[in-house]
Design a protein around this motif. Structure first.
Motif, PDB file in Angstrom:
ATOM      1  N   GLY A  11       0.809  -1.197   0.000  1.00 42.01           N
ATOM      2  CA  GLY A  11       0.000   0.000   0.000  1.00 42.01           C
ATOM      3  C   GLY A  11       0.850   1.258   0.000  1.00 42.01           C
ATOM      4  O   GLY A  11       2.070   1.223   0.108  1.00 42.01           O
ATOM      5  N   SER A  57      -7.792   5.249   5.971  1.00 42.76           N
ATOM      6  CA  SER A  57      -7.218   4.143   5.203  1.00 42.76           C
ATOM      7  C   SER A  57      -8.258   3.695   4.190  1.00 42.76           C
ATOM      8  O   SER A  57      -9.348   4.259   4.102  1.00 42.76           O
ATOM      9  CB  SER A  57      -6.821   2.983   6.127  1.00 42.76           C
ATOM     10  OG  SER A  57      -7.952   2.470   6.806  1.00 42.76           O
ATOM     11  N   SER A 104      -9.145   0.406   0.917  1.00 42.27           N
ATOM     12  CA  SER A 104      -8.678  -0.682   0.065  1.00 42.27           C
ATOM     13  C   SER A 104      -9.579  -0.779  -1.151  1.00 42.27           C
ATOM     14  O   SER A 104     -10.710  -0.294  -1.164  1.00 42.27           O
ATOM     15  CB  SER A 104      -8.694  -2.015   0.818  1.00 42.27           C
ATOM     16  OG  SER A 104     -10.015  -2.369   1.199  1.00 42.27           O
ATOM     17  N   THR A 143     -11.006  -3.725  -3.687  1.00 45.67           N
ATOM     18  CA  THR A 143     -11.150  -5.126  -4.081  1.00 45.67           C
ATOM     19  C   THR A 143     -11.241  -5.144  -5.597  1.00 45.67           C
ATOM     20  O   THR A 143     -12.237  -4.712  -6.175  1.00 45.67           O
ATOM     21  CB  THR A 143     -12.423  -5.745  -3.468  1.00 45.67           C
ATOM     22  OG1 THR A 143     -12.357  -5.613  -2.052  1.00 45.67           O
ATOM     23  CG2 THR A 143     -12.524  -7.215  -3.829  1.00 45.67           C
ATOM     24  N   ASN A 148      -4.248  -0.652  -1.883  1.00 41.24           N
ATOM     25  CA  ASN A 148      -4.477  -0.400  -0.471  1.00 41.24           C
ATOM     26  C   ASN A 148      -3.829   0.907  -0.057  1.00 41.24           C
ATOM     27  O   ASN A 148      -2.739   1.243  -0.532  1.00 41.24           O
ATOM     28  CB  ASN A 148      -3.902  -1.536   0.394  1.00 41.24           C
ATOM     29  CG  ASN A 148      -4.585  -2.852   0.145  1.00 41.24           C
ATOM     30  OD1 ASN A 148      -5.732  -3.029   0.521  1.00 41.24           O
ATOM     31  ND2 ASN A 148      -3.883  -3.771  -0.503  1.00 41.24           N
ATOM     32  N   THR A 149      -4.491   1.648   0.801  1.00 45.67           N
ATOM     33  CA  THR A 149      -3.879   2.844   1.359  1.00 45.67           C
ATOM     34  C   THR A 149      -3.577   2.579   2.822  1.00 45.67           C
ATOM     35  O   THR A 149      -4.455   2.150   3.587  1.00 45.67           O
ATOM     36  CB  THR A 149      -4.807   4.064   1.217  1.00 45.67           C
ATOM     37  OG1 THR A 149      -6.097   3.762   1.734  1.00 45.67           O
ATOM     38  CG2 THR A 149      -4.948   4.459  -0.236  1.00 45.67           C
TER      39      THR A 149
END
Length: 347
Positions: A45, A218, A220, A222, A276-277
């Motif tokens: 990430g 944060s 993400s 998918t 991802n972060t």
């Protein structure tokens, strides 16, 4: 019964008792992201995109988003768009022809869909089977009976094509390596005009009284994909904000988040994407006469338009189906799904 996509050599076989044999048995799930080229993704990430300025009005935020994630006035997405508006149970929200037609005429949409498909077919970087599928979408099948005008549906849910829902039809792909149409998929495309740019994807409650607000952000993505050949589609954004309790001027407390589907335009699928972060700490210094909060904006836009599908039946008769739809498409030149803004408003 609908005939499935094929090459010329395969048409004769399917007119016999093996109509749609290999392809009809291969229906992908609605959650599969299929396609080539598949976007390249970072294994690790990166820090969340957080704009460090303090923004006090909406127009300044929109001007910043124009810089971070410019969107196009129109978009095309090969296949069935994964970014359709859905309710909490995952059902597609219907948009009507009356909603779409004043903004985008269906006859114009058909022409633009055929042009976009022709451009895809002409691009030699795209896989040969998908180029053939796009050519069928653009010009039909050689020797077939042309459609008697477009079949324009009244709303998104009125979408049966060849005896099955459009999502199911559009996600079919021929997986039989011995079949002449191996790798081909149903000729489908979404075309739309921009409707809503950079929608909000999560924000905290406003907290007044001066001091420092502390959050962690944060998220993400998918990325739904398959190793099988097929149209590129999209995935799901899952942003998240956590804050200290409200009594400590930390905003909402707990978690704020959600999961929203999106679509890639086919022209943007080769970009490196952030999957991802990493959790990033954010602080907002709030003056005494202001309220402060954190806002997440999606790096993309909603587009209103149509899903255009070309079908052909076992009698060699084509049909052209036009289905009203609204879909979220990620901005083509951004690698991250979201940008966070520090916001201030009058107390």
């Amino acid at each position: 019964m609908s005939r499935t996509p094929c090459t010329d050599a395969a048409r004769g076989r399917r007119r016999r008792s093996v109509v749609a044999g290999a392809l009809a048995t291969t229906v992908l799930s609605s959650l599969a992201l299929i396609g080539s080229p598949t976007p390249a993704h970072a294994d690790d990430g990166q820090q969340a995109n957080v704009d460090e300025k303090l923004y006090q009005n909406e127009q300044d935020v929109l001007t910043a988003m124009e810089k971070w994630a410019p969107v196009k006035p129109s978009e095309s997405v090969m296949g069935y768009p994964k970014g359709l508006d859905r309710d909490k149970d995952g059902n597609v929200k219907a948009i009507t022809l009356a909603d779409v037609q004043p903004k985008y005429d269906p006859d114009e949409a058909v022409k633009e869909a055929e042009l976009a498909a022709a451009q895809y077919a002409a691009d030699t970087k795209n896989p040969a089977p998908l180029r053939a599928s796009a050519e069928h979408l653009s010009t039909g099948w050689p020797g077939s009976k042309a459609a008697n005008g477009p079949d324009i549906r009244p709303n998104t849910k009125n979408d049966v094509v060849g005896g099955q829902p459009a999502e199911q039809y559009c996600n079919m792909v021929n997986k039989d390596p011995d079949h002449a149409a191996f790798g081909q998929t149903a000729p489908c495309i979404f075309v739309g005009k921009v409707d809503e740019k950079w929608p909000v994807r999560g924000s905290t409650d406003g907290v007044a009284g001066g001091g420092t607000l502390s959050y962690k952000v944060s998220g993400s993505v998918t990325d739904e994909k398959s190793t099988t050949e097929g149209w590129s589609a999209g995935g799901k954004i899952s942003p998240k904000i956590t804050g200290t309790p409200a009594g400590d001027k930390g905003g909402a407390g707990g978690e704020i988040g959600g999961e929203v589907s999106f679509t890639y335009s086919y022209s943007s699928t080769s970009l490196k994407r952030v999957m991802n972060t990493l959790e990033t700490s954010v602080q907002i210094e709030v003056p005494n006469d202001k309220k402060g909060y954190l806002e997440g904006r999606a790096n993309g836009a909603y587009y209103t338009g149509y899903i255009v599908v070309r079908d052909i039946d076992s009698n060699n008769q084509e049909s052209l189906v036009v289905i009203p739809a609204r879909a979220y498409v990620q901005a083509p030149d951004t690698t991250s799904p979201q940008t966070w803004f520090k916001r201030l408003t009058p107390a």
